[in-house]
Design a protein around this motif. Structure first.
Motif, PDB file in Angstrom:
ATOM      1  N   SER A  14       1.497  44.643 100.531  1.00 56.12           N
ATOM      2  CA  SER A  14       2.217  43.385  99.643  1.00 56.12           C
ATOM      3  C   SER A  14       1.859  43.344  98.037  1.00 56.12           C
ATOM      4  CB  SER A  14       1.515  41.868 100.361  1.00 56.12           C
ATOM      5  OG  SER A  14       2.002  41.802 101.689  1.00 56.12           O
ATOM      6  N   ILE A  15       0.585  43.589  97.855  1.00 58.84           N
ATOM      7  CA  ILE A  15       0.378  43.611  96.415  1.00 58.84           C
ATOM      8  C   ILE A  15       1.086  44.747  95.654  1.00 58.84           C
ATOM      9  CG2 ILE A  15      -1.695  43.869  94.895  1.00 58.84           C
ATOM     10  CD1 ILE A  15      -3.629  42.781  96.983  1.00 58.84           C
ATOM     11  N   LEU A  16       1.034  45.962  96.453  1.00 58.50           N
ATOM     12  CA  LEU A  16       1.593  47.212  95.701  1.00 58.50           C
ATOM     13  C   LEU A  16       3.200  46.752  95.475  1.00 58.50           C
ATOM     14  CD1 LEU A  16       2.032  50.087  94.974  1.00 58.50           C
ATOM     15  CD2 LEU A  16       2.128  50.624  97.034  1.00 58.50           C
ATOM     16  N   ARG A  17       3.944  45.961  96.364  1.00 55.01           N
ATOM     17  CA  ARG A  17       5.248  45.692  96.432  1.00 55.01           C
ATOM     18  C   ARG A  17       5.483  44.755  95.163  1.00 55.01           C
ATOM     19  NH1 ARG A  17       4.931  44.970 101.909  1.00 55.01           N
ATOM     20  NH2 ARG A  17       5.847  46.983 103.208  1.00 55.01           N
ATOM     21  N   GLY A  18       4.542  43.963  95.074  1.00 54.83           N
ATOM     22  CA  GLY A  18       4.800  42.738  93.951  1.00 54.83           C
ATOM     23  C   GLY A  18       4.529  43.566  92.541  1.00 54.83           C
ATOM     24  N   ALA A 116       1.051  36.625  99.938  1.00 54.39           N
ATOM     25  CA  ALA A 116       1.465  37.579  98.910  1.00 54.39           C
ATOM     26  C   ALA A 116       2.699  38.413  99.391  1.00 54.39           C
ATOM     27  CB  ALA A 116       0.207  38.648  98.923  1.00 54.39           C
ATOM     28  N   GLU A 117       3.055  38.488 100.502  1.00 52.17           N
ATOM     29  CA  GLU A 117       3.962  39.128 101.303  1.00 52.17           C
ATOM     30  C   GLU A 117       5.215  38.561 100.427  1.00 52.17           C
ATOM     31  OE1 GLU A 117       5.507  39.808 105.933  1.00 52.17           O
ATOM     32  OE2 GLU A 117       3.505  40.411 105.221  1.00 52.17           O
ATOM     33  N   ILE A 118       5.309  37.290 100.171  1.00 56.00           N
ATOM     34  CA  ILE A 118       6.666  36.563  99.660  1.00 56.00           C
ATOM     35  C   ILE A 118       6.570  36.132  98.289  1.00 56.00           C
ATOM     36  CG2 ILE A 118       7.651  36.217 102.041  1.00 56.00           C
ATOM     37  CD1 ILE A 118       6.431  33.190 101.459  1.00 56.00           C
ATOM     38  N   GLY A 119       5.404  36.728  97.666  1.00 51.29           N
ATOM     39  CA  GLY A 119       4.916  36.252  96.244  1.00 51.29           C
ATOM     40  C   GLY A 119       4.441  34.796  96.060  1.00 51.29           C
ATOM     41  N   GLU A 120       3.959  34.398  97.144  1.00 51.70           N
ATOM     42  CA  GLU A 120       3.453  32.931  97.064  1.00 51.70           C
ATOM     43  C   GLU A 120       2.142  32.753  97.577  1.00 51.70           C
ATOM     44  OE1 GLU A 120       5.060  30.409  96.050  1.00 51.70           O
ATOM     45  OE2 GLU A 120       7.247  31.056  95.914  1.00 51.70           O
ATOM     46  N   SER A 121       1.156  33.812  97.135  1.00 49.58           N
ATOM     47  CA  SER A 121      -0.350  33.934  97.353  1.00 49.58           C
ATOM     48  C   SER A 121      -0.968  32.893  96.421  1.00 49.58           C
ATOM     49  CB  SER A 121      -0.693  35.390  97.158  1.00 49.58           C
ATOM     50  OG  SER A 121      -2.169  35.256  97.421  1.00 49.58           O
ATOM     51  N   SER A 122      -2.046  32.524  96.833  1.00 47.38           N
ATOM     52  CA  SER A 122      -3.143  31.838  96.033  1.00 47.38           C
ATOM     53  C   SER A 122      -4.138  32.838  96.191  1.00 47.38           C
ATOM     54  CB  SER A 122      -3.737  30.568  96.786  1.00 47.38           C
ATOM     55  OG  SER A 122      -2.599  29.498  96.651  1.00 47.38           O
ATOM     56  N   THR A 123      -4.594  33.435  94.701  1.00 47.36           N
ATOM     57  CA  THR A 123      -5.319  34.411  94.775  1.00 47.36           C
ATOM     58  C   THR A 123      -6.775  33.744  94.119  1.00 47.36           C
ATOM     59  OG1 THR A 123      -4.012  36.062  94.915  1.00 47.36           O
ATOM     60  CG2 THR A 123      -5.994  36.753  93.896  1.00 47.36           C
ATOM     61  N   ALA A 124      -7.942  33.966  94.513  1.00 48.49           N
ATOM     62  CA  ALA A 124      -8.994  33.667  93.585  1.00 48.49           C
ATOM     63  C   ALA A 124      -9.625  34.880  92.961  1.00 48.49           C
ATOM     64  CB  ALA A 124     -10.281  33.225  94.564  1.00 48.49           C
ATOM     65  N   LEU A 125     -10.024  34.731  91.833  1.00 52.52           N
ATOM     66  CA  LEU A 125     -10.680  35.976  90.859  1.00 52.52           C
ATOM     67  C   LEU A 125     -12.293  35.463  90.455  1.00 52.52           C
ATOM     68  CD1 LEU A 125      -8.078  37.287  88.527  1.00 52.52           C
ATOM     69  CD2 LEU A 125      -8.782  38.396  90.693  1.00 52.52           C
ATOM     70  N   PHE A 126     -12.786  36.499  90.547  1.00 47.65           N
ATOM     71  CA  PHE A 126     -14.117  36.362  89.698  1.00 47.65           C
ATOM     72  C   PHE A 126     -14.812  37.865  89.241  1.00 47.65           C
ATOM     73  CE2 PHE A 126     -18.675  36.721  89.394  1.00 47.65           C
ATOM     74  CZ  PHE A 126     -19.147  35.841  88.530  1.00 47.65           C
ATOM     75  N   ASP A 138      -8.385  40.525  82.757  1.00 44.70           N
ATOM     76  CA  ASP A 138      -7.266  40.492  82.300  1.00 44.70           C
ATOM     77  C   ASP A 138      -6.164  41.208  83.177  1.00 44.70           C
ATOM     78  OD1 ASP A 138      -7.705  38.459  80.267  1.00 44.70           O
ATOM     79  OD2 ASP A 138      -8.096  40.124  78.588  1.00 44.70           O
ATOM     80  N   PHE A 139      -6.553  42.437  83.460  1.00 39.75           N
ATOM     81  CA  PHE A 139      -5.838  43.092  84.244  1.00 39.75           C
ATOM     82  C   PHE A 139      -5.565  42.650  85.611  1.00 39.75           C
ATOM     83  CE2 PHE A 139      -4.916  46.868  87.244  1.00 39.75           C
ATOM     84  CZ  PHE A 139      -4.076  47.492  86.606  1.00 39.75           C
ATOM     85  N   ALA A 140      -6.747  42.157  86.079  1.00 39.48           N
ATOM     86  CA  ALA A 140      -6.438  41.534  87.524  1.00 39.48           C
ATOM     87  C   ALA A 140      -5.543  40.244  87.599  1.00 39.48           C
ATOM     88  CB  ALA A 140      -7.903  41.285  88.041  1.00 39.48           C
ATOM     89  N   ARG A 141      -5.828  39.357  86.451  1.00 38.92           N
ATOM     90  CA  ARG A 141      -4.958  38.244  86.276  1.00 38.92           C
ATOM     91  C   ARG A 141      -3.619  38.691  86.337  1.00 38.92           C
ATOM     92  NH1 ARG A 141      -8.218  37.260  81.618  1.00 38.92           N
ATOM     93  NH2 ARG A 141     -10.265  35.936  82.361  1.00 38.92           N
ATOM     94  N   ALA A 142      -3.064  39.549  85.728  1.00 32.28           N
ATOM     95  CA  ALA A 142      -1.745  39.834  85.535  1.00 32.28           C
ATOM     96  C   ALA A 142      -1.218  40.594  86.810  1.00 32.28           C
ATOM     97  CB  ALA A 142      -1.558  40.788  84.420  1.00 32.28           C
ATOM     98  N   LEU A 143      -2.097  41.465  87.508  1.00 37.10           N
ATOM     99  CA  LEU A 143      -1.743  42.257  88.632  1.00 37.10           C
ATOM    100  C   LEU A 143      -1.424  41.214  89.809  1.00 37.10           C
ATOM    101  CD1 LEU A 143      -3.353  45.196  90.161  1.00 37.10           C
ATOM    102  CD2 LEU A 143      -2.825  43.130  91.429  1.00 37.10           C
ATOM    103  N   PHE A 144      -2.415  40.117  89.890  1.00 37.96           N
ATOM    104  CA  PHE A 144      -2.436  39.175  91.175  1.00 37.96           C
ATOM    105  C   PHE A 144      -1.054  38.209  90.878  1.00 37.96           C
ATOM    106  CE2 PHE A 144      -6.274  41.244  91.957  1.00 37.96           C
ATOM    107  CZ  PHE A 144      -5.953  41.500  93.357  1.00 37.96           C
ATOM    108  N   ALA A 145      -0.942  37.895  89.562  1.00 34.26           N
ATOM    109  CA  ALA A 145       0.296  37.085  89.162  1.00 34.26           C
ATOM    110  C   ALA A 145       1.433  37.514  89.862  1.00 34.26           C
ATOM    111  CB  ALA A 145       0.125  36.603  87.702  1.00 34.26           C
ATOM    112  N   THR A 146       1.797  38.860  90.007  1.00 35.37           N
ATOM    113  CA  THR A 146       2.866  39.381  90.695  1.00 35.37           C
ATOM    114  C   THR A 146       3.214  38.926  92.122  1.00 35.37           C
ATOM    115  OG1 THR A 146       2.079  41.437  91.552  1.00 35.37           O
ATOM    116  CG2 THR A 146       2.704  41.286  89.029  1.00 35.37           C
ATOM    117  N   VAL A 147       2.270  38.266  92.589  1.00 31.42           N
ATOM    118  CA  VAL A 147       2.338  37.897  94.023  1.00 31.42           C
ATOM    119  C   VAL A 147       2.045  36.442  94.162  1.00 31.42           C
ATOM    120  CG1 VAL A 147       1.809  40.376  94.804  1.00 31.42           C
ATOM    121  CG2 VAL A 147      -0.201  38.858  94.496  1.00 31.42           C
ATOM    122  N   GLY A 148       1.716  35.784  93.317  1.00 26.34           N
ATOM    123  CA  GLY A 148       1.404  34.304  93.139  1.00 26.34           C
ATOM    124  C   GLY A 148       0.567  33.868  92.373  1.00 26.34           C
ATOM    125  N   ASP A 149      -0.019  32.802  92.719  1.00 22.89           N
ATOM    126  CA  ASP A 149      -0.775  31.824  91.986  1.00 22.89           C
ATOM    127  C   ASP A 149      -2.271  32.624  91.633  1.00 22.89           C
ATOM    128  OD1 ASP A 149       1.370  30.170  91.114  1.00 22.89           O
ATOM    129  OD2 ASP A 149       0.888  28.849  92.724  1.00 22.89           O
TER     130      ASP A 149
END
Length: 261
Positions: A14-18, A116-126, A138-149
């Motif tokens: 799902s992440i790869l597709r995003g 994430a499969e439909i671009g609506e994930s909620s992703t936590a980061l640390f 910064d890279f992770a923020r941008a990457l996971f923004a492709t699949v949601g918030d």
């Protein structure tokens, strides 16, 4: 190579597709390392990305670890390179464990969910300061923004986030199935009942973005009406306590996974 996926299960795909669909990275910038050379070639061909061997990881800017936590201890020595940045979506595996096993502080911990499969994930980061300074966060923020918030939270809240948000699709799927079963019990055809339950959850999710859940409940539950009688049945069965306990149990399991490392 800018990013290599180590493991490519349902969440990783799902992440790869995003990443590819949003143009965040080009296929030639992405690689995959599977559990065997044959599996690696199969995944690379399926997604049009590069097959990678463990020895190639030293040339990767960053690696996204998407394997089961139980597989990580044996995998870590094969993928550890001190100049590489790492992103992990493994439940329960702390940045301390990642640092110790990978030999670097350039680690970012992430926890997306199935949406994430439909671009609506909620992703936590640390990530620790070393990951921030190296641009990994910064890279992770941008990457996971492709699949949601994306939500940056203290690491101490990660297991609770996992137990609540990452597990929520499963909890709500049970709610939808139970609603449909109730409709079937009252005579609604199964296919229609399932469609009505899915529509109700989707629409309620949109409404909850605009108002407090208590207010929404009160707006539907008119005095002496059908809804308040249904709510009474739910309260009598302890539905609130059941959901709260589900989050607690899932949180504790996440903590236990971390202790197993």
């Amino acid at each position: 190579m800018r990013l290599v996926f180590v493991g490519l299960g349902k969440m990783g795909r799902s992440i790869l597709r995003g990443v590819l669909d949003k143009g965040f990275l080009a296929p030639e910038e992405v690689g995959v390392l599977g559990r065997s050379p044959e599996r690696t070639r199969e995944l690379a061909q399926a997604f049009g990305i590069q097959p990678v061997r463990p020895e190639d990881l030293a040339r990767a800017e960053r690696v996204l670890i998407a394997v089961q936590p139980r597989d990580f201890p044996a995998l870590a020595p094969l993928i550890a390179h001190p100049l590489t940045g790492y992103l992990s979506i493994m439940a329960g595996v702390s940045t301390g464990v990642l640092t110790r096993r990978l030999g670097t502080r350039r680690v970012v911990r992430a926890m997306p969910n199935l949406a994430a499969e439909i671009g609506e994930s909620s992703t936590a980061l640390f990530g620790p300061k070393e990951a921030e300074e190296a641009g990994d966060l910064d890279f992770a923020r941008a990457l996971f923004a492709t699949v949601g918030d994306v939500y940056e939270i203290p690491e101490r809240l990660f297991d609770a986030f996992t137990g609540m948000s990452a597990s929520a699709p499963a909890y709500l799927a049970v709610v939808a199935e139970a609603l449909a079963d109730g409709g079937v019990r009252m005579g609604i055809p199964r296919a229609l009942a399932l469609k009505l339950a899915a529509d109700a959850l989707a629409a309620t999710g949109e409404l909850l973005k605009r108002t407090h859940p208590g207010r929404l409940k009160d707006e539907v539950a008119s005095p002496g009406g059908t809804t308040i009688h249904g709510l009474f049945a739910l309260e009598a069965r302890g539905v609130r306590a059941a959901f709260m306990e589900a989050v607690e149990r899932a949180t504790l399991r996440g903590q236990a996974l971390g202790e197993e490392e």
